[in-house]
Design a protein around this motif. Sequence first.
Motif, PDB file in Angstrom:
ATOM      1  N   MET A  66       0.764  -1.278   0.010  1.00 50.22           N
ATOM      2  CA  MET A  66      -0.096   0.140  -0.031  1.00 50.22           C
ATOM      3  C   MET A  66       0.846   1.198   0.200  1.00 50.22           C
ATOM      4  O   MET A  66       0.582   2.191  -0.714  1.00 50.22           O
ATOM      5  N   THR A  67       1.780   1.324   0.845  1.00 50.09           N
ATOM      6  CA  THR A  67       2.848   2.407   0.809  1.00 50.09           C
ATOM      7  C   THR A  67       3.565   2.732  -0.533  1.00 50.09           C
ATOM      8  O   THR A  67       3.470   3.753  -1.013  1.00 50.09           O
ATOM      9  N   GLU A  68       3.816   1.611  -1.146  1.00 50.29           N
ATOM     10  CA  GLU A  68       4.419   1.692  -2.326  1.00 50.29           C
ATOM     11  C   GLU A  68       3.684   2.250  -3.356  1.00 50.29           C
ATOM     12  O   GLU A  68       3.947   3.183  -4.146  1.00 50.29           O
ATOM     13  N   LYS A  69       2.359   1.799  -3.501  1.00 48.26           N
ATOM     14  CA  LYS A  69       1.488   2.371  -4.217  1.00 48.26           C
ATOM     15  C   LYS A  69       1.084   3.841  -4.068  1.00 48.26           C
ATOM     16  O   LYS A  69       1.174   4.559  -5.196  1.00 48.26           O
ATOM     17  N   ILE A  70       1.120   4.340  -2.935  1.00 49.31           N
ATOM     18  CA  ILE A  70       0.640   5.658  -2.677  1.00 49.31           C
ATOM     19  C   ILE A  70       1.748   6.541  -3.083  1.00 49.31           C
ATOM     20  O   ILE A  70       1.895   7.538  -3.708  1.00 49.31           O
ATOM     21  N   LEU A  71       2.944   6.151  -2.890  1.00 51.35           N
ATOM     22  CA  LEU A  71       4.352   6.748  -3.449  1.00 51.35           C
ATOM     23  C   LEU A  71       4.414   6.852  -4.741  1.00 51.35           C
ATOM     24  O   LEU A  71       4.938   7.705  -5.415  1.00 51.35           O
ATOM     25  N   ALA A  72       4.287   5.699  -5.378  1.00 51.93           N
ATOM     26  CA  ALA A  72       4.128   5.552  -6.920  1.00 51.93           C
ATOM     27  C   ALA A  72       3.358   6.725  -7.571  1.00 51.93           C
ATOM     28  O   ALA A  72       3.465   7.319  -8.409  1.00 51.93           O
ATOM     29  N   LYS A  73       1.861   6.597  -6.968  1.00 55.32           N
ATOM     30  CA  LYS A  73       1.061   7.706  -7.356  1.00 55.32           C
ATOM     31  C   LYS A  73       1.609   9.234  -7.156  1.00 55.32           C
ATOM     32  O   LYS A  73       1.465   9.806  -8.346  1.00 55.32           O
ATOM     33  N   GLY A  74       2.023   9.345  -6.041  1.00 54.28           N
ATOM     34  CA  GLY A  74       2.516  10.566  -5.926  1.00 54.28           C
ATOM     35  C   GLY A  74       3.742  11.170  -6.735  1.00 54.28           C
ATOM     36  O   GLY A  74       4.138  12.362  -6.754  1.00 54.28           O
ATOM     37  N   ALA A  75       4.507  10.226  -6.975  1.00 54.24           N
ATOM     38  CA  ALA A  75       5.564  10.118  -8.139  1.00 54.24           C
ATOM     39  C   ALA A  75       5.400  10.190  -9.459  1.00 54.24           C
ATOM     40  O   ALA A  75       6.083  10.259 -10.318  1.00 54.24           O
ATOM     41  N   GLU A  76       4.014   9.952  -9.775  1.00 54.71           N
ATOM     42  CA  GLU A  76       3.401   9.972 -11.076  1.00 54.71           C
ATOM     43  C   GLU A  76       4.248   8.671 -11.808  1.00 54.71           C
ATOM     44  O   GLU A  76       4.730   9.006 -13.124  1.00 54.71           O
ATOM     45  N   LYS A  77       4.334   7.787 -11.177  1.00 54.37           N
ATOM     46  CA  LYS A  77       5.194   6.549 -11.890  1.00 54.37           C
ATOM     47  C   LYS A  77       4.217   5.432 -11.795  1.00 54.37           C
ATOM     48  O   LYS A  77       3.164   5.093 -10.834  1.00 54.37           O
ATOM     49  N   ALA A  78       4.516   4.342 -12.572  1.00 53.37           N
ATOM     50  CA  ALA A  78       3.742   3.141 -12.784  1.00 53.37           C
ATOM     51  C   ALA A  78       3.961   2.449 -11.691  1.00 53.37           C
ATOM     52  O   ALA A  78       3.208   1.490 -10.838  1.00 53.37           O
ATOM     53  N   GLU A  79       5.276   2.239 -10.991  1.00 48.85           N
ATOM     54  CA  GLU A  79       5.750   1.454  -9.831  1.00 48.85           C
ATOM     55  C   GLU A  79       6.944   2.189  -9.461  1.00 48.85           C
ATOM     56  O   GLU A  79       7.858   2.706  -9.992  1.00 48.85           O
ATOM     57  N   VAL A  80       6.982   1.471  -7.893  1.00 47.89           N
ATOM     58  CA  VAL A  80       8.058   2.075  -7.221  1.00 47.89           C
ATOM     59  C   VAL A  80       8.482   0.681  -6.233  1.00 47.89           C
ATOM     60  O   VAL A  80       7.657   0.000  -6.305  1.00 47.89           O
ATOM     61  N   LYS A  81       9.607   0.649  -6.040  1.00 43.69           N
ATOM     62  CA  LYS A  81       9.850  -0.548  -4.920  1.00 43.69           C
ATOM     63  C   LYS A  81      10.778   0.078  -3.637  1.00 43.69           C
ATOM     64  O   LYS A  81      11.432   1.204  -3.709  1.00 43.69           O
ATOM     65  N   ALA A  82      10.875  -0.788  -2.774  1.00 42.35           N
ATOM     66  CA  ALA A  82      11.744  -0.321  -1.471  1.00 42.35           C
ATOM     67  C   ALA A  82      13.120   0.038  -1.927  1.00 42.35           C
ATOM     68  O   ALA A  82      13.628  -0.683  -2.637  1.00 42.35           O
ATOM     69  N   GLY A  83      13.429   1.057  -1.083  1.00 43.89           N
ATOM     70  CA  GLY A  83      14.867   1.395  -1.590  1.00 43.89           C
ATOM     71  C   GLY A  83      14.919   2.666  -2.471  1.00 43.89           C
ATOM     72  O   GLY A  83      15.993   3.166  -2.689  1.00 43.89           O
ATOM     73  N   ASP A  84      13.930   2.587  -3.466  1.00 46.38           N
ATOM     74  CA  ASP A  84      13.957   3.849  -4.391  1.00 46.38           C
ATOM     75  C   ASP A  84      14.013   5.155  -3.961  1.00 46.38           C
ATOM     76  O   ASP A  84      13.326   5.400  -2.824  1.00 46.38           O
ATOM     77  N   ASN A  85      14.761   6.007  -4.362  1.00 49.58           N
ATOM     78  CA  ASN A  85      14.396   7.553  -3.797  1.00 49.58           C
ATOM     79  C   ASN A  85      13.770   8.170  -5.218  1.00 49.58           C
ATOM     80  O   ASN A  85      13.970   8.322  -6.512  1.00 49.58           O
ATOM     81  N   VAL A  86      12.565   8.814  -4.708  1.00 49.94           N
ATOM     82  CA  VAL A  86      11.497   9.257  -5.735  1.00 49.94           C
ATOM     83  C   VAL A  86      11.204  10.650  -5.267  1.00 49.94           C
ATOM     84  O   VAL A  86      10.835  11.025  -4.112  1.00 49.94           O
TER      85      VAL A  86
END
Length: 506
Positions: A66-86
């Motif tokens: 859930m946290t990754e999805k929210i941050l992906a949305k906030g970064a306007e990216k299709a996906e993010v993963k733990a450890g990414d800086n966005v």
Amino acid sequence: MSNSLIFLLLIIEQKDKSLSVVPSTSQLSIYKCKKPISNNISMAMATRQSERKPATTGSMKSPMTMTEKILAKGAEKAEVKAGDNVWVNVDVFMINDISGPGSIGIFQKEFGENAKVWDREKVVVIPDHYIFTSDERANRNVDILREFSLDQNIKYFYDITDLSNFKANPDYKGVCHIALAQEGHCRPGEILLGTDSHTCTAGAFGQFATGIGNTEAGFVLGTGALLLKVPQTLRFVMNGEMPDYLLAKDLILQIIGEISVAGATYKSMEFVGTTVESLNMEERMTLCNMVIEAGGKNGVVAADSTTFKYLEDKTSVPYEPVYSDGLASFHSEFRFDISKLEPLVAKPHSPDNRALARECKHIKIDRVYIGSCTGGKTQDFLAAAKLFLASGKKVKVPTFLVPATQKVWVDIYTLIVPGSGGKTCSQIFEEAGCDTPASPSCAACMGGPKDTYARMNEAQVCVSTTNRNFPGRMGHKEGQIYLASPYTAAASALTGYITDPREFLH
């Protein structure tokens, strides 16, 4: 490297970042609302990687939490993963009186004295910590907030000018974390940042919420964006029927005692299970409120019908709840059978110094404090009133009551306590000999000036529904603070010793 150069580099990087659009998925829905246990207390099973069936994820490439999805949305990216800086866009940003002046100063230094905030309707300014005091520096902080908010035409500035009577200030709310929820600033799927470590409270609404420092805050005020590292997620599965002598405070003290105050350092703490689903919104807020006491970056509970019902009359802003995918990667998973949990306390001087309340019955206390963003909500006072009512006794030590907000204060005087024959919390508190409910604020939770209501100005022993028990936290550096639920706090007030609430509830 100077702060000005750092800010310049951050602004250049933020402007030049490459963004991709988040695809719509079948899992996302858009909502629009109207405004006996062993002595070592070891309940968690061995941690393990979670393996579950995947949920529908549309065109997303990899399962996400859930946290990754929210941050992906906030970064306007299709996906993010733990450890990414966005780089993420901020939906709501909050400052209060103890951190606001510093954040404002940095914003004006780096962006210019005449600079404007990125969005006046997304900045929320809430004086709440050191309000009802004659301390000139504390009063000056509120003045700085007022001057800035008027100059910036901030839409959501909850001002207070008459300190002699909080009711004469219709805009004043009280404790920021509770006011954010009550005023409709907490919404599923969004990113909420604030200059207070307990901003994580808002994760109860299925959103990413965390506290940041003044330098970061100055940057957010000017750009509406921040560079964040995507945290790994710890998953806490709590099942079993919640005994009627427990509250969410017991659950989070159990978890912190299990993993320690460093056990979730820069990690997301996701709470799931039948017990969590049965909690009302204020109890979920208690859970998420104290993830910072475990070192967590944020806490989160999936939005459901309870969430949507709470938001019905609080916001008209559309929101999109998101949920963890079945095959999302969790760092660790902890499981608890809550039906076997007993009332707990955290002994001085750390929130992870966990003990059974019944094992501390020999500890004599000097006072009880019921209040704060953790334990000063309407449900917290209803719980305390319920126990006082069941006992029919009077308190044996001074018992201080500090409602978190004006709305909570009104509830104390108007809501009828079930089974009381028509009595309100205030009537029950008066009959029990408690202090009259104080003006809504953070009050003594963080010590404050010496004239702060209920501040520990002597080396006393206190049972408190607050969140931290470090030396000096509530005033005197030699004071001893035992963290507990409103049930345990009320029971202890009646005996003058730390007391298991089952002595009065059963």
